[in-house]
Write a protein that holds these residues in place. Structure first.
Motif, mmCIF file in Angstrom:
data_model
loop_
_atom_site.group_PDB
_atom_site.id
_atom_site.type_symbol
_atom_site.label_atom_id
_atom_site.label_comp_id
_atom_site.label_asym_id
_atom_site.label_seq_id
_atom_site.Cartn_x
_atom_site.Cartn_y
_atom_site.Cartn_z
ATOM 1 N N ALA A 1 0.828 -1.211 0.000
ATOM 2 C CA ALA A 1 0.000 0.000 0.000
ATOM 3 C C ALA A 1 0.861 1.259 0.000
ATOM 4 N N LEU A 2 1.941 1.254 0.784
ATOM 5 C CA LEU A 2 2.822 2.418 0.842
ATOM 6 C C LEU A 2 3.512 2.648 -0.489
ATOM 7 N N PHE A 3 4.004 1.577 -1.110
ATOM 8 C CA PHE A 3 4.659 1.704 -2.409
ATOM 9 C C PHE A 3 3.678 2.193 -3.470
ATOM 10 N N ALA A 4 2.467 1.652 -3.474
ATOM 11 C CA ALA A 4 1.473 2.058 -4.467
ATOM 12 C C ALA A 4 1.085 3.517 -4.294
ATOM 13 N N PHE A 5 0.937 3.959 -3.060
ATOM 14 C CA PHE A 5 0.585 5.357 -2.807
ATOM 15 C C PHE A 5 1.679 6.285 -3.323
ATOM 16 N N ASN A 6 2.935 5.909 -3.110
ATOM 17 C CA ASN A 6 4.060 6.722 -3.578
ATOM 18 C C ASN A 6 4.119 6.747 -5.102
ATOM 19 N N VAL A 7 3.893 5.603 -5.728
ATOM 20 C CA VAL A 7 3.865 5.544 -7.198
ATOM 21 C C VAL A 7 2.729 6.408 -7.743
ATOM 22 N N GLY A 8 1.585 6.378 -7.075
ATOM 23 C CA GLY A 8 0.473 7.216 -7.518
ATOM 24 C C GLY A 8 0.801 8.693 -7.438
#
Length: 414
Positions: free
Chosen positions: A352-359
């Motif tokens: 979730a943290l990685f996806a939020f940063n990518v977004g």
């Protein structure tokens, strides 16, 4: 003294011959001077008027000089009018942005959050968090078999209103049941639904205006978590007006594709570091203090934009990537504060943290692409933009940043 001037111009044969012989050259010089006047404005135009009216120049008559000076005066009037128009447009933009609560308050991520926690006997603890600025009513709809056991109790916070109550769903789990959030389409926002099942699994999804319901599954895959938080990251950066203004300032400040790419990358690295550290509770700072410092970084970029080119020898131009990285560290705390409002799934925190940063990065790149495309389009437009037009973005950025500094500093001191 009028009589000798008339004799010099009309009776001296050599000057008249010179005038006739030099007519073509004079026309070419006049055309060149006209283009120069359009580019450089009233100062060059006034110089042409002075040269045309000088006694040692015989190639133009007094009447021609008068016509040119009259044209110059009209140019000056148009320039003053354009300057006043630009000032009015600037004030209108600032006042409009100042009257828009979403822009001035710069609360970037404000989805509603519905938390459902199962307990023994089919009792469900419900927590419903909605933004304090919500004008359109949002309402969660639970399965029909769920009966309210306790009256809802609401607590108003600075940015959110939280309502808690308890329902009895008849001893059965919520798995396979349908949950709906009404009002998402009318408000144009998303809602995060988190269900903590009795077996310890946590199911989480994002509902939207075009998909306001979902059926509770027995579990959720990592790819579903990634997709949900990727969308939240894009939504956060594209509605975070303070962060977008800072990125806009970097695009306007840094010249050259390579330097711009390095600068934006450094900003991304900076906020990625503190986003991870703050989200994992390794580093913690007051969110109000960080918000005030973020506004200060935006104001610093705006000040650099309005400085004269000869004075732009500051460290911000010599090493923009270093400045972007340092300021990105502060912006990362702002991103972490927004992510803390919606929380992370306990069993899928890294994804979730990685996806939020990518977004965030994806939305940021989209914004930079739009800014660069708009600038190229304006440059290709066959319009002579006044020099004052280049400062409008800087003044808008600086005005909003100054407001945020004052407002957020007062919030810290309160």
């Amino acid at each position: 003294m009028g009589r000798p001037d008339r004799i010099d111009v009309r009776l001296a044969p050599r000057p008249r011959a010179g005038k006739i012989a030099g007519g073509a050259a004079s026309d070419r010089k006049f055309a060149t001077a006209r283009r120069t006047r359009i580019a450089s404005g009233a100062l060059c135009c006034a110089a042409r008027c002075r040269d045309a009216a000088a006694p040692r120049r015989i190639r133009y008559s007094h009447r021609s000089a008068a016509r040119q000076c009259g044209h110059c005066q009209q140019h000056n009037i148009r320039g003053d009018t354009m300057s006043r128009v630009l000032q009015s447009v600037l004030m209108a933009i600032v006042l409009w942005m100042g009257s828009a609560p979403g822009v001035v308050n710069a609360h970037p991520l404000d989805p509603a959050l519905l938390e459902l926690v199962e307990s023994a006997g089919g009792v469900i603890e419900v927590a419903w968090h909605v933004p304090a600025t919500t004008q359109v009513a949002l309402r969660p709809v639970l399965p029909q078999r769920c009966i309210t056991q306790s009256a809802p109790e609401s607590v108003a916070e600075e940015q959110r209103v939280t309502t808690r109550w308890r329902v009895d769903c008849g001893g059965a789990s919520l798995v396979g049941e349908r949950i709906v959030i009404e009002g998402l389409r009318e408000r144009g926002t998303d809602a995060l639904v988190r269900v903590a099942l009795l077996n310890g699994r946590v199911v989480q999804t994002v509902l939207r205006g075009d998909q306001p319901d979902f059926t509770v599954p027995p579990g959720i895959t990592r790819m579903q978590v990634f997709a949900d938080y990727l969308r939240l990251g894009v939504l956060h950066i594209l509605t975070g007006f303070d962060h977008l203004l800072f990125v806009l300032g970097l695009v306007l400040l840094v010249s050259g594709w390579r330097r711009l790419v390095w600068t934006i990358t450094a900003f991304t690295l900076g906020h990625s570091v503190t986003l991870a550290l703050a989200t994992l509770d390794i580093v913690s700072f007051s969110s109000r203090v960080m918000e005030a410092l973020i506004a200060l970084t935006i104001f610093a970029v705006a000040v650099e934009l309005v400085r004269d080119a000869k004075e732009r020898g500051s460290w911000m131009l010599r090493a923009p990537w270093a400045v972007a990285f340092a300021f990105g560290l502060l912006h990362g705390f702002g991103f972490a504060g927004a992510l803390a409002e919606v929380g992370l799934p306990p069993h899928e925190i890294p994804a979730a943290l990685f996806a939020f940063n990518v977004g965030i990065e994806a939305g940021q790149l989209m914004f930079v692409a739009v800014v660069l495309a708009t600038r190229m389009l304006l440059r290709a437009t066959p319009v002579q933009w006044p020099a004052a037009a280049a400062r409008i973005p800087a003044y808008v950025i600086g005005s909003l940043a100054a407001y945020w500094i004052i407002d957020r500093t007062l919030s810290v001191l309160a």
